[in-house]
Design a protein around this motif. Structure first.
Motif, PDB file in Angstrom:
ATOM      1  N   GLN A 266      34.495  58.247  37.893  1.00 58.13           N
ATOM      2  CA  GLN A 266      34.773  56.808  37.784  1.00 58.13           C
ATOM      3  C   GLN A 266      33.689  55.986  38.473  1.00 58.13           C
ATOM      4  OE1 GLN A 266      38.868  55.461  38.224  1.00 58.13           O
ATOM      5  NE2 GLN A 266      38.199  53.757  39.520  1.00 58.13           N
ATOM      6  N   GLY A 267      33.208  54.970  37.751  1.00 59.97           N
ATOM      7  CA  GLY A 267      32.195  54.101  38.325  1.00 59.97           C
ATOM      8  C   GLY A 267      32.671  52.683  38.542  1.00 59.97           C
ATOM      9  N   LYS A 268      33.763  52.296  37.830  1.00 65.84           N
ATOM     10  CA  LYS A 268      34.259  50.928  37.942  1.00 65.84           C
ATOM     11  C   LYS A 268      35.727  50.876  37.542  1.00 65.84           C
ATOM     12  CE  LYS A 268      34.129  46.403  38.332  1.00 65.84           C
ATOM     13  NZ  LYS A 268      34.020  45.748  39.654  1.00 65.84           N
ATOM     14  N   LEU A 269      36.494  50.084  38.268  1.00 66.33           N
ATOM     15  CA  LEU A 269      37.879  49.778  37.895  1.00 66.33           C
ATOM     16  C   LEU A 269      37.915  48.335  37.435  1.00 66.33           C
ATOM     17  CD1 LEU A 269      40.911  50.640  37.850  1.00 66.33           C
ATOM     18  CD2 LEU A 269      41.085  49.670  40.158  1.00 66.33           C
ATOM     19  N   SER A 270      38.387  48.117  36.201  1.00 63.64           N
ATOM     20  CA  SER A 270      38.375  46.765  35.645  1.00 63.64           C
ATOM     21  C   SER A 270      39.449  45.888  36.282  1.00 63.64           C
ATOM     22  CB  SER A 270      38.595  46.820  34.132  1.00 63.64           C
ATOM     23  OG  SER A 270      39.935  47.189  33.847  1.00 63.64           O
ATOM     24  N   ALA A 271      39.285  44.589  36.135  1.00 51.28           N
ATOM     25  CA  ALA A 271      40.266  43.640  36.669  1.00 51.28           C
ATOM     26  C   ALA A 271      41.364  43.346  35.658  1.00 51.28           C
ATOM     27  CB  ALA A 271      39.568  42.338  37.071  1.00 51.28           C
ATOM     28  N   ALA A 272      41.148  43.677  34.395  1.00 49.58           N
ATOM     29  CA  ALA A 272      42.136  43.453  33.342  1.00 49.58           C
ATOM     30  C   ALA A 272      42.269  44.728  32.521  1.00 49.58           C
ATOM     31  CB  ALA A 272      41.734  42.285  32.448  1.00 49.58           C
ATOM     32  N   SER A 273      43.406  44.872  31.840  1.00 46.41           N
ATOM     33  CA  SER A 273      43.656  46.120  31.123  1.00 46.41           C
ATOM     34  C   SER A 273      43.105  46.118  29.704  1.00 46.41           C
ATOM     35  CB  SER A 273      45.160  46.408  31.075  1.00 46.41           C
ATOM     36  OG  SER A 273      45.835  45.378  30.377  1.00 46.41           O
ATOM     37  N   THR A 274      42.984  44.969  29.074  1.00 50.19           N
ATOM     38  CA  THR A 274      42.627  44.939  27.654  1.00 50.19           C
ATOM     39  C   THR A 274      41.285  44.273  27.365  1.00 50.19           C
ATOM     40  OG1 THR A 274      43.855  42.878  27.331  1.00 50.19           O
ATOM     41  CG2 THR A 274      45.034  44.950  26.939  1.00 50.19           C
ATOM     42  N   THR A 275      40.536  43.955  28.395  1.00 49.07           N
ATOM     43  CA  THR A 275      39.234  43.328  28.179  1.00 49.07           C
ATOM     44  C   THR A 275      38.316  43.668  29.343  1.00 49.07           C
ATOM     45  OG1 THR A 275      38.109  41.256  27.614  1.00 49.07           O
ATOM     46  CG2 THR A 275      39.782  41.151  29.346  1.00 49.07           C
ATOM     47  N   THR A 276      37.069  43.215  29.266  1.00 50.21           N
ATOM     48  CA  THR A 276      36.117  43.400  30.349  1.00 50.21           C
ATOM     49  C   THR A 276      35.174  42.212  30.372  1.00 50.21           C
ATOM     50  OG1 THR A 276      34.554  44.952  31.372  1.00 50.21           O
ATOM     51  CG2 THR A 276      34.417  44.695  28.981  1.00 50.21           C
ATOM     52  N   THR A 277      34.245  42.221  31.310  1.00 44.08           N
ATOM     53  CA  THR A 277      33.288  41.126  31.460  1.00 44.08           C
ATOM     54  C   THR A 277      31.881  41.695  31.600  1.00 44.08           C
ATOM     55  OG1 THR A 277      33.438  41.119  33.881  1.00 44.08           O
ATOM     56  CG2 THR A 277      35.033  39.753  32.662  1.00 44.08           C
ATOM     57  N   PHE A 278      30.890  40.803  31.451  1.00 41.25           N
ATOM     58  CA  PHE A 278      29.507  41.221  31.664  1.00 41.25           C
ATOM     59  C   PHE A 278      29.338  41.776  33.081  1.00 41.25           C
ATOM     60  CE2 PHE A 278      28.360  37.639  28.554  1.00 41.25           C
ATOM     61  CZ  PHE A 278      28.472  38.487  27.483  1.00 41.25           C
ATOM     62  N   SER A 279      29.964  41.096  34.032  1.00 39.93           N
ATOM     63  CA  SER A 279      29.823  41.495  35.429  1.00 39.93           C
ATOM     64  C   SER A 279      30.344  42.913  35.656  1.00 39.93           C
ATOM     65  CB  SER A 279      30.581  40.517  36.328  1.00 39.93           C
ATOM     66  OG  SER A 279      30.508  40.919  37.689  1.00 39.93           O
ATOM     67  N   GLU A 280      31.480  43.241  35.030  1.00 41.28           N
ATOM     68  CA  GLU A 280      32.043  44.580  35.209  1.00 41.28           C
ATOM     69  C   GLU A 280      31.158  45.646  34.569  1.00 41.28           C
ATOM     70  OE1 GLU A 280      36.836  43.738  35.634  1.00 41.28           O
ATOM     71  OE2 GLU A 280      36.012  44.238  33.662  1.00 41.28           O
ATOM     72  N   LEU A 281      30.581  45.343  33.423  1.00 40.09           N
ATOM     73  CA  LEU A 281      29.679  46.299  32.788  1.00 40.09           C
ATOM     74  C   LEU A 281      28.433  46.541  33.642  1.00 40.09           C
ATOM     75  CD1 LEU A 281      29.820  45.336  29.001  1.00 40.09           C
ATOM     76  CD2 LEU A 281      31.021  47.169  30.191  1.00 40.09           C
ATOM     77  N   LEU A 282      27.936  45.482  34.261  1.00 34.17           N
ATOM     78  CA  LEU A 282      26.780  45.636  35.149  1.00 34.17           C
ATOM     79  C   LEU A 282      27.148  46.446  36.387  1.00 34.17           C
ATOM     80  CD1 LEU A 282      25.172  42.077  34.914  1.00 34.17           C
ATOM     81  CD2 LEU A 282      24.450  44.180  33.763  1.00 34.17           C
ATOM     82  N   ASP A 283      28.393  46.278  36.877  1.00 36.99           N
ATOM     83  CA  ASP A 283      28.860  47.098  38.008  1.00 36.99           C
ATOM     84  C   ASP A 283      28.932  48.567  37.614  1.00 36.99           C
ATOM     85  OD1 ASP A 283      29.089  44.914  39.659  1.00 36.99           O
ATOM     86  OD2 ASP A 283      31.257  44.689  39.402  1.00 36.99           O
ATOM     87  N   LEU A 284      29.425  48.822  36.401  1.00 36.99           N
ATOM     88  CA  LEU A 284      29.475  50.206  35.912  1.00 36.99           C
ATOM     89  C   LEU A 284      28.066  50.783  35.841  1.00 36.99           C
ATOM     90  CD1 LEU A 284      30.891  52.655  34.629  1.00 36.99           C
ATOM     91  CD2 LEU A 284      30.710  51.483  32.406  1.00 36.99           C
ATOM     92  N   LYS A 285      27.131  49.997  35.331  1.00 32.78           N
ATOM     93  CA  LYS A 285      25.750  50.454  35.220  1.00 32.78           C
ATOM     94  C   LYS A 285      25.154  50.767  36.588  1.00 32.78           C
ATOM     95  CE  LYS A 285      21.294  49.132  33.171  1.00 32.78           C
ATOM     96  NZ  LYS A 285      20.621  48.165  32.275  1.00 32.78           N
ATOM     97  N   SER A 286      25.379  49.890  37.537  1.00 31.06           N
ATOM     98  CA  SER A 286      24.790  50.084  38.864  1.00 31.06           C
ATOM     99  C   SER A 286      25.454  51.217  39.636  1.00 31.06           C
ATOM    100  CB  SER A 286      24.868  48.787  39.680  1.00 31.06           C
ATOM    101  OG  SER A 286      26.218  48.422  39.919  1.00 31.06           O
ATOM    102  N   SER A 287      26.617  51.691  39.172  1.00 27.04           N
ATOM    103  CA  SER A 287      27.270  52.820  39.844  1.00 27.04           C
ATOM    104  C   SER A 287      26.560  54.137  39.555  1.00 27.04           C
ATOM    105  CB  SER A 287      28.742  52.918  39.410  1.00 27.04           C
ATOM    106  OG  SER A 287      28.865  53.388  38.086  1.00 27.04           O
ATOM    107  N   VAL A 288      25.715  54.153  38.520  1.00 21.80           N
ATOM    108  CA  VAL A 288      24.944  55.351  38.184  1.00 21.80           C
ATOM    109  C   VAL A 288      23.628  55.318  38.942  1.00 21.80           C
ATOM    110  CG1 VAL A 288      23.769  56.577  36.302  1.00 21.80           C
ATOM    111  CG2 VAL A 288      26.013  55.526  35.913  1.00 21.80           C
ATOM    112  N   ASP A 289      23.249  56.425  39.530  1.00 22.73           N
ATOM    113  CA  ASP A 289      22.014  56.496  40.308  1.00 22.73           C
ATOM    114  C   ASP A 289      20.822  56.035  39.461  1.00 22.73           C
ATOM    115  OD1 ASP A 289      19.486  58.090  41.377  1.00 22.73           O
ATOM    116  OD2 ASP A 289      20.955  58.045  43.010  1.00 22.73           O
TER     117      ASP A 289
END
Length: 411
Positions: A266-289
């Protein structure tokens, strides 16, 4: 013959222009979409994804045609045979294979049967019960279709092997180690490098019965090769991709392939169950080395991608999704390619709907020698011929830190 994709690219351009026009209603005019406008955008987005995939498939097929020519030339150089002789032998085998499809073993001449049996033995494929090795050219078409109807196979590293013995594949993660400054004439310290292994097996998949009426078999206009090959490929692609993905209780890695979802972390836990945001996708990306990001890409299903398309088209000054319709440039999310995988879940409570990372660390092992069997007896009373295709494969994520997923929060 090379497949021309210009018309499809132009069509994508027109679709994206219309999507952008609809997006400006929200982003620039400050209005909400009507129900009709939103439905139109969804339809356009779906067509855009279909065209994008079709273009990628044709590009892949063009590349395989080039590889096939290069392969003939390599064999010719190695064997000192004329390229035309090698091509003639391939064509001879393909004609024998077509005879087998239409008439079974009884329809083969002694020369054709000997040719098929010899090739099958060379590929370690059993001929028991009338099973024969599928010709290389048709196997390439099947592999292309496996990519088209799958998702994970498009970006994974493919490891073909000639036999089905278990393989201990080496693994390592050296991202925590780094060089150090030392004095002159000072002995270098030993690094904490750990080399491990993960086992790759050879699990057997079946296409299930492909049933053809004898009337069609006897019709010379019926392209039996194309029908059987396409049906075989689509079924095996859909079946194996479920395991390569790992949703729906499949791909556990226990007595079956491991799905990439079940190997990733797991790299990111979203704030909503049925959608996401640009910010969350960037957080997921930055969780990878960062060492994995140069070769990284995204993976999601079509519905999840549609959410990002809407955000890109309706949010001012944000363009995380780019259509990639200029030249041969791929569509991107934050500048990196993505893969549509329909076996990933829609965004909902506790699902893992988005993946990001270096998918080349996910290994798909294929045992060479895809085989097909034919029977006149199974459906003798209804005068139908049965074909069944088989392939052996396995999959596993070799570096669990190379790919991360976003988990949707439970509301």
């Amino acid at each position: 013959m090379k497949h021309n994709t210009k018309k499809l690219i132009d069509e994508r351009g027109q679709i994206n222009d219309e999507m952008e026009r609809l997006g400006k209603i929200v982003s620039e005019e400050g209005k909400e979409w009507t129900t009709e406008e939103e439905r139109k955008f969804d339809d356009l987005a779906a067509k855009d994804t279909t065209l994008e995939k079709r273009i990628a498939d044709l590009d892949s097929l063009n590349a395989r045609k080039v590889q096939a020519v290069e392969s003939v030339e390599e064999v010719a150089e190695r064997t000192k045979l004329d390229p035309e002789q090698i091509k003639d032998k391939k064509d001879e085998y393909k004609r024998a294979y077509t005879s087998f499809l239409r008439g079974g073993n009884e329809g083969l001449t002694p020369e054709e049967k000997n040719l098929l049996v010899t090739a099958a033995r060379a590929q370690t494929v059993t001929t028991t019960g009338g099973g024969y090795f599928i010709p290389t050219d048709l196997s390439n078409e099947i592999i292309t279709s496996l990519v088209s109807f799958g998702g994970v196979r498009e970006v994974a590293k493919i490891l073909p092997t000639s036999t089905g013995n278990n393989i201990d594949y080496p693994t390592s993660n050296d991202t925590a180690n780094k060089g150090v400054l030392i004095s002159i004439n000072t002995k270098a310290s030993e690094g904490a490098f750990t080399l491990g292994t993960k086992q790759l097996n050879a699990y057997k998949f079946s296409s299930n019965s492909i049933i053809v009426p004898n009337e069609l078999m006897q019709d010379s206009a019926f392209n039996i090769e194309q029908f059987v090959t396409q049906t075989l490929a689509e079924r095996l692609a859909r079946g194996t991709n479920e395991y390569y993905t790992g949703t729906g209780g499949k791909g556990t890695g226990s007595s079956q392939p491991q799905g990439i979802i079940n190997g990733a972390t797991q790299g990111k836990l979203s704030a909503a169950s049925t959608t996401t945001t640009f910010s969350e996708l960037l957080d997921l990306k930055s969780s990878v080395d960062p060492s994995y990001r140069a070769n990284a890409s995204w993976m999601m299903n079509d519905n999840s991608l549609n959410v990002i398309k809407k955000l890109s088209m309706t949010t001012a000054n944000q363009s995380i999704w780019q259509a990639g319709i200029i030249g041969s440039a791929p569509a991107t999310i934050d500048g990196q390619k993505y893969t549509i995988n329909q076996d990933l879940d829609d965004m909902a409570d506790n699902t893992r709907s988005w993946l990001y990372g270096d998918f080349s660390k996910f290994i798909i092992r294929d045992v060479a020698g895809m085989a097909i069997k034919r029977s006149n007896e199974v459906y003798m009373e209804t005068d139908q011929v049965v074909f069944v295709g088989f392939m052996r494969t396995d999959s596993r994520l070799m570096d669990t830190t190379a790919v991360k997923y976003m988990r949707q929060i439970v509301t």
